[in-house]
Scaffold this motif. Structure first.
Motif, short mmCIF file in Angstrom:
data_model
loop_
_atom_site.label_atom_id
_atom_site.label_comp_id
_atom_site.label_asym_id
_atom_site.label_seq_id
_atom_site.Cartn_x
_atom_site.Cartn_y
_atom_site.Cartn_z
N ARG A 93 31.65 8.87 -45.91
CA ARG A 93 30.68 9.71 -46.62
C ARG A 93 31.28 10.42 -47.83
NH1 ARG A 93 25.88 10.70 -44.90
NH2 ARG A 93 25.17 9.93 -42.88
N SER A 94 32.54 10.83 -47.73
CA SER A 94 33.08 11.74 -48.75
C SER A 94 34.46 11.38 -49.27
CB SER A 94 33.14 13.15 -48.17
OG SER A 94 34.11 13.22 -47.13
N SER A 95 35.07 10.31 -48.73
CA SER A 95 36.46 9.94 -49.07
C SER A 95 37.48 10.95 -48.55
CB SER A 95 36.64 9.76 -50.59
OG SER A 95 35.76 8.78 -51.08
N ASP A 96 37.06 11.80 -47.61
CA ASP A 96 37.94 12.78 -46.98
C ASP A 96 37.67 12.75 -45.48
OD1 ASP A 96 39.29 14.99 -45.97
OD2 ASP A 96 38.65 16.34 -47.57
N PRO A 97 38.66 12.39 -44.65
CA PRO A 97 38.44 12.26 -43.21
C PRO A 97 38.55 13.56 -42.43
CG PRO A 97 40.67 11.58 -43.72
CD PRO A 97 40.02 11.94 -45.03
#
Length: 512
Positions: free
Chosen positions: A465-469
């Protein structure tokens, strides 16, 4: 109950399930059969009639492995499967799974890859794909056979690219966003993704990637690939000047012949130090416009700097290959009690010429430090885990982190299954199937497995969704770089650790 979806390629009828929709066995290209064998995939022509996507398509021809549960195989194998919360106008993130299996086995329809849980948990669209395997997907005949026969190189890779084109063109009809594609895959699936990062024709077809247990150095040179192809023609008694028999071989004959190639070897080291590779010898080939350079070189050059990456592995990858029932080799059940350290050194020397004794001493010391009653099999497993998976994963993360701050490393330390934190033990956590028989085989039956699966799925979904896990469950997941080599370690407690590779990484400097 069925559901009908109108797409640019025609009407597709799938299964309406409780809380999600499932579409099985959708063809994404014209099937590569008959004269199309060994050719690049052709785009799919629109359906003349509604297509019933209610059963999985056949898997690519391969050796049957009971654990995989693959029953039907044929050359008519270019299919994909879709799980979506709803085929509506909502533009959901799309996650495309590329299966592993050493480029020789596997299928997108294996039960362990069911995308229902991910789709429902994350409100995302999940897709799994088949692609040509073995000789049909990766035999490099171009320097042996006349171009008049229309053969193509890297057909398995081209299949994957064609599947992504189909997704781009059609996924909006299933509630997905064609401009928000995350690739994820394990083993040869992750190696495929690393290779796609270096393919100019794959540019723009995906926006981020998750690579589980696969590095960016599993490719062949043209000379190496030609050597493999020459052996294949020799085994099948085919004259390259008169290769018509290639189109007459049955799939079973092709699978039988390609087994002989697994006994050959090539050098996969990128430095002067040799790192010999056997077993996986039908691989993508560095040649032409499809793959003009090695994946690791492309990443080092910054060609994929716009793609956020998650890269990782399991701690004890090689346990699967030496502890699996029926495993062969030095540490088979028939031999394991008779092994001495000199045997271990000779085995390591075959993989890493000139460094066998040094490697044996180092990994024996590490095993003794970290495991009570460690065996020589544990020592060899630690060595091969690093050689095949952990160090190549580290190298890819290091190379990408030189160009972007969107690189995240992980390691699965969960070891409550029968083979410890082995290769593929991460898959049940990603797909939310830890309670299924296949999941329990890899992960065990500990009650905390389901909770860990929730954490893992949430991280994968957050990244898509955001490129940040980062999530509430694991906290802030800091990006990886050479100065701050932090790795998220998944276990009963999930935590960031600094450089879990440090104990052994020095051995591989200038080697991998």
């Amino acid at each position: 109950m069925s559901v009908s979806v109108n797409t640019p390629c025609g009407e597709i009828i799938g299964l309406q399930c409780e809380g999600y929709q499932e579409f099985r066995g959708i063809p994404y290209a014209e099937q590569p059969i008959g004269v199309a064998r060994f050719k690049a995939p052709e785009p799919l022509l629109p359906f003349d009639e509604p297509f019933k996507a209610e059963r999985f398509g056949d898997s690519a021809p391969q050796d049957k492995i009971p654990l995989f549960g693959i029953n039907h195989t044929s050359e008519d194998c270019l299919y994909l499967n879709i799980w979506t919360p709803a085929s509506d106008d909502k533009k959901r993130p799309v996650m495309v799974w590329i299966h592993g299996g050493g480029y020789l086995t596997g299928s997108g329809s294996q039960l362990i890859y069911n995308g229902r849980s991910l789709a429902m948990s994350g409100d995302v669209v999940v897709i799994s794909i088949n692609y040509r395997l073995g000789a049909l997907g990766f035999l490099y005949l171009n320097d042996l056979i006349s171009a008049d026969h229309g053969i193509s190189a890297n057909n398995g890779l081209l299949d994957q690219i064609e599947a992504l084109r189909w997704v781009r063109n059609n996924i909006a009809s299933f509630g997905g966003d064609p401009g928000d594609i995350t690739l994820f895959g394990e083993s040869a699936g992750a190696m495929s993704i690393a290779t796609l990062l270096a393919c100019p024709t794959a540019q723009g077809l995906f926006q981020r990637a998750i690579l589980q247990s696969g590095g960016a150095d599993q490719v062949l040179t043209r000379d190496e690939a030609t050597q493999m192809a020459r052996k294949f023609l020799e085994v099948t008694d085919i004259d390259p000047a008169h290769p018509e028999k290639l189109w007459q071989l049955s799939p079973d004959q092709i699978v039988k012949a390609q087994r002989q190639l697994a006994k050959m070897s090539f050098d996969r080291g990128i430095y002067n130090q040799e790192v010999r590779q056997t077993g996986m010898t039908l691989l993508p080939v560095v040649e032409g416009n499809i793959l003009p350079q090695t994946p690791l070189s492309a990443i080092k050059n910054g060609d994929a700097k716009h793609i956020p990456l998650m890269v990782g592995c399991t701690r004890d990858e090689w346990n699967l290959f030496i502890k699996m029932p029926g495993a062969e080799g030095l540490f088979s059940q028939d031999n394991v009690n008779d092994i001495e350290k000199l045997d271990l050194i000779k085995q390591m020397e075959q993989s890493l010429p000139g460094m066998g004794e040094r490697a044996a001493n180092l990994y024996e010391k590490l095993v003794q430090q970290n495991k009570q009653n460690g065996t020589l099999a544990d020592v060899y497993s630690a060595f091969e885990s690093d050689r095949m998976f952990r160090i190549p994963s580290l190298r890819m993360a290091e190379a990408q982190s030189d160009h972007t701050d969107s690189v995240y490393m992980f390691q699965f330390n969960w070891d409550k299954g029968g083979f410890g934190a082995c290769h593929a033990s991460d898959i049940p956590f990603v797909f939310g199937c830890t309670e299924h028989p296949a999941g329990q085989f890899l992960c065990g039956t500990h009650e905390a497995a389901a909770k860990l699966s929730t954490h893992v799925q949430n991280c994968w979904i957050a990244f898509a969704r955001s490129s940040d896990p980062s999530t509430d469950g694991v906290g802030k997941w800091q990006a990886f770089d050479r100065e701050n080599p932090v790795v998220m370690c998944f276990d009963e407690v999930c935590e960031l650790k600094t450089d879990p590779f440090s104990d052994s990484a020095d051995l591989w400097e200038g080697v991998l």
